[in-house]
Structure formats: C-alpha cells, structure tokens
Design a protein around this motif. Structure first.
Motif, mmCIF file in Angstrom:
data_model
loop_
_atom_site.group_PDB
_atom_site.id
_atom_site.type_symbol
_atom_site.label_atom_id
_atom_site.label_comp_id
_atom_site.label_asym_id
_atom_site.label_seq_id
_atom_site.Cartn_x
_atom_site.Cartn_y
_atom_site.Cartn_z
ATOM 1 N N GLU A 35 0.811 -1.213 0.000
ATOM 2 C CA GLU A 35 0.000 0.000 0.000
ATOM 3 C C GLU A 35 0.846 1.266 0.000
ATOM 4 O O GLU A 35 0.298 2.370 -0.064
ATOM 5 N N SER A 36 2.156 1.135 0.057
ATOM 6 C CA SER A 36 3.029 2.298 0.126
ATOM 7 C C SER A 36 3.454 2.740 -1.272
ATOM 8 O O SER A 36 4.194 2.033 -1.961
ATOM 9 N N GLN A 37 3.003 3.922 -1.685
ATOM 10 C CA GLN A 37 3.405 4.479 -2.979
ATOM 11 C C GLN A 37 4.919 4.672 -3.030
ATOM 12 O O GLN A 37 5.555 4.429 -4.067
ATOM 13 N N ARG A 38 5.500 5.083 -1.917
ATOM 14 C CA ARG A 38 6.931 5.326 -1.876
ATOM 15 C C ARG A 38 7.720 4.042 -2.149
ATOM 16 O O ARG A 38 8.686 4.042 -2.921
ATOM 17 N N ILE A 39 7.302 2.942 -1.531
ATOM 18 C CA ILE A 39 8.000 1.681 -1.737
ATOM 19 C C ILE A 39 7.805 1.172 -3.157
ATOM 20 O O ILE A 39 8.748 0.686 -3.797
ATOM 21 N N ARG A 40 6.598 1.299 -3.689
ATOM 22 C CA ARG A 40 6.354 0.833 -5.064
ATOM 23 C C ARG A 40 7.179 1.649 -6.053
ATOM 24 O O ARG A 40 7.726 1.103 -7.020
ATOM 25 N N ASP A 41 7.285 2.958 -5.843
ATOM 26 C CA ASP A 41 8.106 3.797 -6.719
ATOM 27 C C ASP A 41 9.580 3.415 -6.615
ATOM 28 O O ASP A 41 10.292 3.366 -7.626
ATOM 29 N N ARG A 42 10.038 3.143 -5.394
ATOM 30 C CA ARG A 42 11.433 2.781 -5.186
ATOM 31 C C ARG A 42 11.763 1.455 -5.870
ATOM 32 O O ARG A 42 12.816 1.306 -6.496
ATOM 33 N N GLN A 43 10.852 0.495 -5.775
ATOM 34 C CA GLN A 43 11.077 -0.797 -6.411
ATOM 35 C C GLN A 43 11.082 -0.670 -7.935
ATOM 36 O O GLN A 43 11.882 -1.315 -8.622
ATOM 37 N N TRP A 44 10.210 0.149 -8.466
ATOM 38 C CA TRP A 44 10.155 0.357 -9.914
ATOM 39 C C TRP A 44 11.452 0.993 -10.409
ATOM 40 O O TRP A 44 11.997 0.588 -11.447
ATOM 41 N N ALA A 45 11.950 1.974 -9.672
ATOM 42 C CA ALA A 45 13.205 2.618 -10.056
ATOM 43 C C ALA A 45 14.358 1.621 -10.012
ATOM 44 O O ALA A 45 15.229 1.606 -10.898
ATOM 45 N N SER A 46 14.384 0.753 -9.000
ATOM 46 C CA SER A 46 15.449 -0.230 -8.898
ATOM 47 C C SER A 46 15.385 -1.236 -10.040
ATOM 48 O O SER A 46 16.415 -1.612 -10.613
ATOM 49 N N LEU A 47 14.180 -1.673 -10.379
ATOM 50 C CA LEU A 47 14.038 -2.621 -11.486
ATOM 51 C C LEU A 47 14.518 -2.012 -12.796
ATOM 52 O O LEU A 47 15.312 -2.617 -13.528
ATOM 53 N N CYS A 48 14.058 -0.795 -13.100
ATOM 54 C CA CYS A 48 14.368 -0.170 -14.390
ATOM 55 C C CYS A 48 15.818 0.293 -14.480
ATOM 56 O O CYS A 48 16.470 0.105 -15.517
ATOM 57 N N HIS A 49 16.330 0.874 -13.408
ATOM 58 C CA HIS A 49 17.644 1.507 -13.459
ATOM 59 C C HIS A 49 18.778 0.573 -13.040
ATOM 60 O O HIS A 49 19.878 0.639 -13.588
#
Length: 225
Positions: free
Chosen positions: A39-53
């Motif tokens: 439910e954490s937008q911050r964690i989901r954004d962080r995981q997406w950045a780690s996957l892509c970058h």
C-alpha cells in the motif's frame, strides 16, 4: 559458482548492489513482503526505479526476464510492466518488451480450487471469506483492483488524454477549483511513509466529477507554502 561448470548465480534484493554484474536470466521474485509495503506508494516507486535503473540495464544481449510474485497491488511491478505495453495506459512505451502472463488463481472459473490435493475445501472457503473482496482480487485471484470507496467508485473512473479531456470538459461547461488536504510530515522527521499534502484541481458537471490535476508531496509547513 559450481566447480567444473560454466556460469554463476548472484542474488541481491531490489535496491541492493548489482554493480559489475550482468544477467542472461534475470529472476525477480516476491518483491513485496506484506500488505503494508504493497500500500506504500513510496515503496512501489522505489522498487520500480530499482528494477528499471539497476536490474534491467544489466541484461545481456540475449536474455530472459522472469517476474514471479503474488499480485498484492494493481500498481506493483507486474502491473507497471504490463501497463508499459498497453496502448491505453499513460505509462505506454511503444518499444517496451511484451511479457507473457501465467496466473494461478485460488478459485478457478469453474468454481474449483487451485490445489485440492493439498488443501481441503473448507480451508479454501475460510481463506476466501477472511480475505474479503479486496484481498481476494489480489492475493487469491491475482487480479488486484483499487479499493472501492463509499463515495467515489474506482471502477467508474475514465482516463482521458489531455486534449480530449480539455475538449469534453469545455463542452460540458466544467468550472474548476483546487482544494487542498494539508499535512506537515516528512520522511526523515516523522515516519517512513508519511501523510502527503494533496491538492486536486477538479470540477463537477452533468453529474460527473472531473479531475484535471493532482499535486502530492511530503513537505514541512514552510516548504509547503
């Protein structure tokens, strides 16, 4: 590494060190550990950045990517990867890779359960009941959906391209105003997933709520002003 054999296996978490390593086969497994993280937008954004970058930039010229996970949230990594290849999505990227999806829902279309050899019918029925609709859609059926509010129904939401939105809003005579829900928390000073200040530019016409813009952030009072 295994003595006498080619190749090697490396393990790291999302956000962990991957410098100097590449991948012919990249496997991302169970990246969300509980409902709070999902439910954490911050964690989901962080995981997406780690996957892509961090991870996808390490792929060899010939490679395979496997994401194996429970769908806790519609905006998780799987959801974002799928929306990148969906022309109807704001995240659409024409050159994004196409993923093949394999799903194993707890309850099948014919009403039978996924693994009756291991779990009894009563066990499944208890799980089904205690999860509730929101949990069943995600954890059980692998089809996560937004929480449905009492006033605003998520399944009634329609997303429009900016030009089309402006044209239809003008034709409907929508008058817009911005409202604010203020908070004064920051990640460093308060908690890891703080409340956000949110400003929404919206208007009402023809029985519809038109949302033109949403601004959100974690700011202290002085910075917010």
């Amino acid at each position: 590494e295994i003595a006498g054999h080619k190749g090697a296996f490396s393990a790291t978490g999302l956000g962990g060190s991957i410098v100097g390593r590449g991948a012919h086969v990249l496997i991302v497994g169970d990246y969300l550990k509980n409902r709070e993280e999902a439910e954490s937008q911050r964690i989901r954004d962080r995981q997406w950045a780690s996957l892509c970058h961090d991870l996808l930039t390490r792929l060899a010229p010939v490679h395979a990517v496997v994401v194996c996970a429970t769908r806790w949230h519609e905006d998780d990594l799987v959801g974002r990867l799928l929306r990148q290849s969906d022309p109807r999505s704001p995240l659409f990227e024409p050159k994004a890779p196409q993923y093949r999806v394999l799903k194993y829902p707890m309850r099948k279309d014919d009403g039978s359960w996924l693994f009756p050899q291991r779990f009894s019918r009563s066990w499944y029925e208890q799980q089904w009941a205690q999860l509730g609709e929101y949990g069943r859609n995600s954890l059980a059926q692998q089809e996560p959906r937004p929480r449905e509010g009492k006033l605003l129904k998520a399944d009634k939401t329609v997303f429009l391209a900016p030009d089309e939105f402006d044209r239809l809003a003008a034709a409907a005579g929508v008058r817009f105003a911005r409202g604010w829900d203020l908070a004064s928390t920051t990640k460093q000073l308060q908690k890891p997933d703080p409340d956000r200040t949110v400003g929404t530019l919206a208007g009402v016409a023809d029985g519809r709520l038109w949302v033109a813009d949403v601004v959100a952030g974690c700011w202290r009072a002085v910075a917010r002003n």
